[in-house]
Design a protein around this motif. Structure first.
Motif, PDB file in Angstrom:
ATOM      1  N   TYR A   1      29.819  41.337  37.419  1.00  0.00           N
ATOM      2  CA  TYR A   1      29.953  42.432  38.468  1.00  0.00           C
ATOM      3  C   TYR A   1      28.789  42.359  39.328  1.00  0.00           C
TER       4      TYR A   1
ATOM      5  N   ARG B   1      32.328  44.725  42.938  1.00  0.00           N
ATOM      6  CA  ARG B   1      33.141  43.580  42.545  1.00  0.00           C
ATOM      7  C   ARG B   1      33.178  43.473  41.348  1.00  0.00           C
TER       8      ARG B   1
ATOM      9  N   PRO C   1      39.353  38.918  41.683  1.00  0.00           N
ATOM     10  CA  PRO C   1      38.360  39.888  41.460  1.00  0.00           C
ATOM     11  C   PRO C   1      38.947  41.224  42.001  1.00  0.00           C
TER      12      PRO C   1
ATOM     13  N   THR D   1      37.874  44.867  43.514  1.00  0.00           N
ATOM     14  CA  THR D   1      36.951  45.723  44.558  1.00  0.00           C
ATOM     15  C   THR D   1      37.210  47.147  44.309  1.00  0.00           C
TER      16      THR D   1
END
Length: 213
Positions: A75, A99, A107, A109
């Motif tokens: 992350y 993220r 990914p 967010t």
């Protein structure tokens, strides 16, 4: 020589008269000392000062990253302003954006107006205009295609070690063309990249265009 009571009284009076300036000066000195002590702030000890919740450093446009056991990024947390506190090692973040990465998956967010990261770097609180976003992803050899997903709420809690994002506040979930509203929040599992809604759930479910299924 005998002194009569009148002479004794006169002698005592003269003695007190001579001592009056000294008595007044003493009283004035005591009053001054009391006023100084009363109006002087109590100086905190070094230990007390260390326990104050005060920032020890601030970073503009800061970034924090963590790697998984394979050395890949697990992350990354970005913030317009990052404020670290010495007493509990916690961090306040202005406009945080995090993220989350999973192998072979798009990914995810998460972001909000303000954020708070605990001193153990295990819980990120996202406050005001919080959202979870996952872009659409085409099918691969190992993963099915996924639709664009956007979840919005006033608050999200990211349980970093568990790859879980949760809230007990009302939430709106958009997935593809479908829109759902939950009164009691929900839980997003980042490993499975799936959202489970709680409470009363209302909305509409739209089938995705055939080309994107």
């Amino acid at each position: 020589m005998q002194l009569n009571p009148r002479q004794i009284k006169l002698g005592i009076g003269r003695t007190l008269l001579r001592l009056t300036p000294l008595i007044l000066m003493g009283a004035l000195t005591l009053a001054t000392f009391w006023l100084v002590q009363k109006n002087t702030p109590i100086e905190k000890s070094a230990l007390e000062r260390a326990r104050l919740h005060e920032p020890d450093y601030t970073i503009n446009d800061g970034a924090l990253s963590a790697l998984n056991e394979f050395g890949a990024t697990k992350y990354r947390v970005l913030g317009k302003k990052v404020v670290h506190y010495d007493d509990d090692a916690s961090i306040d973040i202005t406009t945080p954006r995090m993220r989350l990465f999973q192998a072979n998956k798009a990914p995810v967010t998460v972001k909000s107006d303000t954020g708070h990261l605990d001193g153990d770097l295990t819980i990120l609180d996202l406050i005001n205009n919080a959202s979870i976003f996952r872009p659409a992803q085409a099918a691969t050899a190992t993963e099915p295609a996924t639709l664009r997903m956007l979840a919005t709420s006033s608050y999200f809690k990211v349980l970093i070690n568990d790859d879980i994002i949760e809230t007990d506040k009302p939430i709106t979930l958009e997935q593809g063309m479908s829109v759902m509203n939950s009164t009691e929040g929900g839980i997003f599992d980042n490993v499975q990249q799936s959202m489970t809604l709680s409470g009363q759930v209302k909305g509409r479910i739209e089938r995705a265009p055939r080309a994107t299924q």
